[in-house]
Design a protein around this motif. Sequence first.
Motif, PDB file in Angstrom:
ATOM      1  N   LEU A 133       3.151   1.006 -11.660  1.00 37.13           N
ATOM      2  CA  LEU A 133       2.337   1.952 -10.899  1.00 37.13           C
ATOM      3  C   LEU A 133       2.326   3.329 -11.543  1.00 37.13           C
ATOM      4  O   LEU A 133       1.304   4.018 -11.565  1.00 37.13           O
ATOM      5  CB  LEU A 133       2.864   2.043  -9.459  1.00 37.13           C
ATOM      6  N   TRP A 134       3.480   3.727 -12.080  1.00 37.86           N
ATOM      7  CA  TRP A 134       3.585   5.040 -12.721  1.00 37.86           C
ATOM      8  C   TRP A 134       2.704   5.099 -13.967  1.00 37.86           C
ATOM      9  O   TRP A 134       2.069   6.126 -14.245  1.00 37.86           O
ATOM     10  CB  TRP A 134       5.044   5.301 -13.085  1.00 37.86           C
ATOM     11  N   ALA A 135       2.648   4.012 -14.686  1.00 33.43           N
ATOM     12  CA  ALA A 135       1.859   3.968 -15.924  1.00 33.43           C
ATOM     13  C   ALA A 135       0.366   4.086 -15.657  1.00 33.43           C
ATOM     14  O   ALA A 135      -0.403   4.442 -16.553  1.00 33.43           O
ATOM     15  CB  ALA A 135       2.154   2.682 -16.690  1.00 33.43           C
ATOM     16  N   GLU A 177       0.838  -1.202   0.000  1.00 32.79           N
ATOM     17  CA  GLU A 177       0.000   0.000   0.000  1.00 32.79           C
ATOM     18  C   GLU A 177       0.874   1.254   0.000  1.00 32.79           C
ATOM     19  O   GLU A 177       0.588   2.222  -0.703  1.00 32.79           O
ATOM     20  CB  GLU A 177      -0.916  -0.003   1.222  1.00 32.79           C
ATOM     21  N   PHE A 178       1.951   1.220   0.787  1.00 33.68           N
ATOM     22  CA  PHE A 178       2.866   2.356   0.798  1.00 33.68           C
ATOM     23  C   PHE A 178       3.479   2.566  -0.583  1.00 33.68           C
ATOM     24  O   PHE A 178       3.649   3.705  -1.026  1.00 33.68           O
ATOM     25  CB  PHE A 178       3.971   2.152   1.829  1.00 33.68           C
ATOM     26  N   ALA A 179       3.822   1.493  -1.267  1.00 36.82           N
ATOM     27  CA  ALA A 179       4.393   1.602  -2.606  1.00 36.82           C
ATOM     28  C   ALA A 179       3.434   2.327  -3.543  1.00 36.82           C
ATOM     29  O   ALA A 179       3.838   3.239  -4.282  1.00 36.82           O
ATOM     30  CB  ALA A 179       4.737   0.215  -3.152  1.00 36.82           C
ATOM     31  N   ARG A 180       2.165   1.944  -3.518  1.00 37.73           N
ATOM     32  CA  ARG A 180       1.184   2.606  -4.375  1.00 37.73           C
ATOM     33  C   ARG A 180       1.023   4.074  -4.021  1.00 37.73           C
ATOM     34  O   ARG A 180       1.042   4.951  -4.892  1.00 37.73           O
ATOM     35  CB  ARG A 180      -0.173   1.899  -4.272  1.00 37.73           C
ATOM     36  N   THR A 181       0.891   4.361  -2.725  1.00 40.81           N
ATOM     37  CA  THR A 181       0.661   5.743  -2.292  1.00 40.81           C
ATOM     38  C   THR A 181       1.857   6.630  -2.613  1.00 40.81           C
ATOM     39  O   THR A 181       1.697   7.759  -3.087  1.00 40.81           O
ATOM     40  CB  THR A 181       0.364   5.777  -0.789  1.00 40.81           C
ATOM     41  N   SER A 182       3.054   6.128  -2.358  1.00 40.73           N
ATOM     42  CA  SER A 182       4.243   6.957  -2.610  1.00 40.73           C
ATOM     43  C   SER A 182       4.420   7.242  -4.100  1.00 40.73           C
ATOM     44  O   SER A 182       4.821   8.336  -4.490  1.00 40.73           O
ATOM     45  CB  SER A 182       5.488   6.278  -2.039  1.00 40.73           C
TER      46      SER A 182
END
Length: 286
Positions: free
Chosen positions: A216-218, A177-182
Motif C-alpha cells: 500500500l505504501w508503494a 478499506e481501513f487498512a488502505r485509508t490509514s
Amino acid sequence: MERRLQRELGDFLRSRRERITPADVGLPAGPRRRTPGLRREEVAQLAYISTEYYTRLEQARAPHPSREVLAHVTRALRLSDVERDHLHHLAGLPPGPPPGPSREVRQSIVDLLHGLPAAAAVVLSATYEVIAWNPLAAALMEDFSALPRPARNLIRRTFLAPYRHGRRLYGVTDADEFARTSAQHLRSAAARYPDDPEVTGLVEELLTGSEEFARLWAAHDVADRPTLCKTFEHPLVGPVTLRCDVLDITDRDQRVVIYTAAPGSPSEEAMRLLSVVGTQTVNVPG
C-alpha cells in the motif's frame, strides 16, 4: 521594543514555571516551598541548561536563546503547541513546523467525548494513535487504559501481527478499506512531519513487519475515502452496525471519530448493553 519582548519572555517563563508542581515532572516535593510551582534550578535541570542562564532569561538579562534552548525549555515547562509558538515569537525566533504530531487533547474535546453517553467516541492523532476515548468506546473496542502506548495505535493493530491477536481490528467488516485509508493518511502525516523520529520509526516498523503495508505504501496514494458505516463483531453482543462520523481538529492535526447506532435498531440496544457492562467482562483483545 526588544527590551519589552525580553521582559515579556521572562514574565511568560515565570508564569509557566509557577503553574507546574514537582509531581507533574516526577520530582520530589522536598521541604516547604515559599513560592508556587517549580524552582528555577529545577527548570534548568529539566532543560539541560545552567541555573544562572535560566535565571537571566526570567530576569530579562540574557541574550536571545537558541532554538535548541527553546526546545529544551518547551519540554521542561510542558508547553502546549500554542505556548511553544508564543515562546518562539517572544525570543525573536519564528516557530518552525511542529516537531511531531500533537498528542495533547483539548479539555473541551475530552468533555465532548464524555458528554456523548449513547455514542462511542475516540480521538486519533495524525498517526492513528488513540489518545482519548470515552467509556462506551472502551467497551465497544478495548480498554485502552490497560494498553501500553504502542498498542493504542490502530495502524499497528491493523498491520502488525504482535498487536492483532488473531482478530483484525475488533472484527470490523471494512478492515481492508481501513487498512488502505490509514496507510494513505500515514503517508500524508509523514510528509508533514518528515523529521519526527516517532513518525519515521512507525513507517519503518510497518514496512519491515507487513508486506501488505509495504504494498500500500508503494502505491503513493493519499486520497481520502471516508467510511460512513461500520460493523463491529463484538465478542459479547455480536455484530454492532454503527454510523461513523469524523470531525477534524485542524489546529492539533487530530480527528474525533464518533460511532452512533440508528435509533430503534438492534445495534442501539447492543450499545445500551455495552454502556451497562462496560469493560468488566468484555476486555477481549482486538
